[in-house]
Design an enzyme around this catalytic site. Structure first.
Site, PDB file in Angstrom:
ATOM      1  N   GLU A 187      -2.180  -5.191  -3.694  1.00 17.17           N
ATOM      2  CA  GLU A 187      -1.235  -4.438  -2.884  1.00 17.17           C
ATOM      3  C   GLU A 187      -0.216  -5.365  -2.225  1.00 17.17           C
ATOM      4  O   GLU A 187       0.974  -5.052  -2.149  1.00 17.17           O
ATOM      5  CB  GLU A 187      -1.975  -3.633  -1.823  1.00 17.17           C
ATOM      6  CG  GLU A 187      -2.752  -2.453  -2.384  1.00 17.17           C
ATOM      7  CD  GLU A 187      -3.421  -1.634  -1.316  1.00 17.17           C
ATOM      8  OE1 GLU A 187      -3.572  -0.415  -1.511  1.00 17.17           O
ATOM      9  OE2 GLU A 187      -3.809  -2.201  -0.267  1.00 17.17           O
ATOM     10  N   ASP A 204       0.834  -1.205   0.000  1.00 18.53           N
ATOM     11  CA  ASP A 204       0.000   0.000   0.000  1.00 18.53           C
ATOM     12  C   ASP A 204       0.869   1.255   0.000  1.00 18.53           C
ATOM     13  O   ASP A 204       0.650   2.195  -0.772  1.00 18.53           O
ATOM     14  CB  ASP A 204      -0.920  -0.029   1.223  1.00 18.53           C
ATOM     15  CG  ASP A 204      -1.730   1.253   1.365  1.00 18.53           C
ATOM     16  OD1 ASP A 204      -2.467   1.587   0.429  1.00 18.53           O
ATOM     17  OD2 ASP A 204      -1.621   1.924   2.409  1.00 18.53           O
TER      18      ASP A 204
END
Length: 263
Positions: free
Chosen positions: A134, A66
């Protein structure tokens, strides 16, 4: 160094036509070194693997990916829009990395075919595949480094699945989305203008706070009241999807609400 590269090439040559190396190559565009990192990236927490008595899933890799994705997309947007201001760049980046966008890209990449989870998890975790994307980026970073991550994101995600100019022109109303979420979950969302002032150039600055059932969850700062509300709402929406403490708070508030309704 030369012998190490030759050994690596020979090893990959032997494995490249075998699963899961072949399917990963189709997604990544390269053959991984540490295959276990990628396998972990596709393990949802509902079906955590166990190693030496410890449960292992993709949440830590998701956290890492992320942050790395944010940095890479910031670089992409910054260079693509050289004359745009910070607010525009922030909003454009948020449109790219929002849950819905990442989930759709993950489906287009075929990541949904790689994720393992309990049967019930798909219904309760609708952004599972975007989260796995992610985590995959986190795995690439640990396995191949930041440069390879940049290449994957730019070539395999941005160039193939995102139209930056079209996306930038699309209006995303985070405030309306958050209010709709509050109505659906029956939790009260409130926006409060907590401060206004002028910056060093004499331009107005607005600071808005968002509260959930009276508990402050996020702040937004913008050059207009509307912009500060949008940024505050975006901040809270992100926390709802990503912050464990906020999710626990939401569950506690729902529980209190249900208990009060039964009295």
């Amino acid at each position: 160094m030369i012998f190490k590269r030759i050994h690596k090439w020979i090893r990959l040559f032997k494995l490249k036509n075998k699963e899961p190396y072949l399917s990963l190559y189709n997604i990544l565009g390269f053959y991984p070194d540490n295959i276990k990192l990628y396998e972990q990236a596709f393990v949802h927490r509902s079906i955590s693997m166990t190693h030496d008595g410890k449960r292992s899933n993709n949440e830590r890799l998701e956290f890492l990916g992320d942050a790395i994705l944010d940095a890479i997309i910031a670089d992409v947007v910054y260079k693509h829009f050289p004359n745009k201001k910070e607010g525009f760049l922030t909003n454009t980046r948020s449109k790219i990395v929002q849950r819905e966008s990442l989930n759709q890209i993950a489906l287009e990449l075929g990541i949904n075919k790689k994720v393992t989870s309990m049967p019930y998890a798909t219904a309760h975790h609708k952004y599972m595949y975007g989260n796995a994307l992610e985590a995959l980026i986190g795995a690439i970073y640990l396995d191949q480094g930041y440069g390879c991550c940049c290449k994957f994101v730019k070539e395999r995600i941005v160039n193939k699945h995102i139209s930056l100019d079209k996306l930038a022109s699309r209006e995303v109303n985070f405030k309306s989305r958050l209010l709709e979420w509050g109505q659906k979950t029956k939790l009260h969302v409130e926006f409060d203008l907590i401060e206004t002032f002028t910056d060093e150039e004499g331009k107005p600055v607005f600071q808005t706070s968002v509260s959930l059932e009276g508990t402050p969850l996020g702040i937004g700062i913008g050059s207009t009241k509307k912009e500060s509300q949008q940024l505050a709402a975006k901040n809270v929406i992100r926390k709802i999807h990503k912050d464990k403490d906020v999710r626990q708070l939401i569950e506690a508030l729902k529980h209190e609400q249900n208990a009060a309704g039964q009295e």
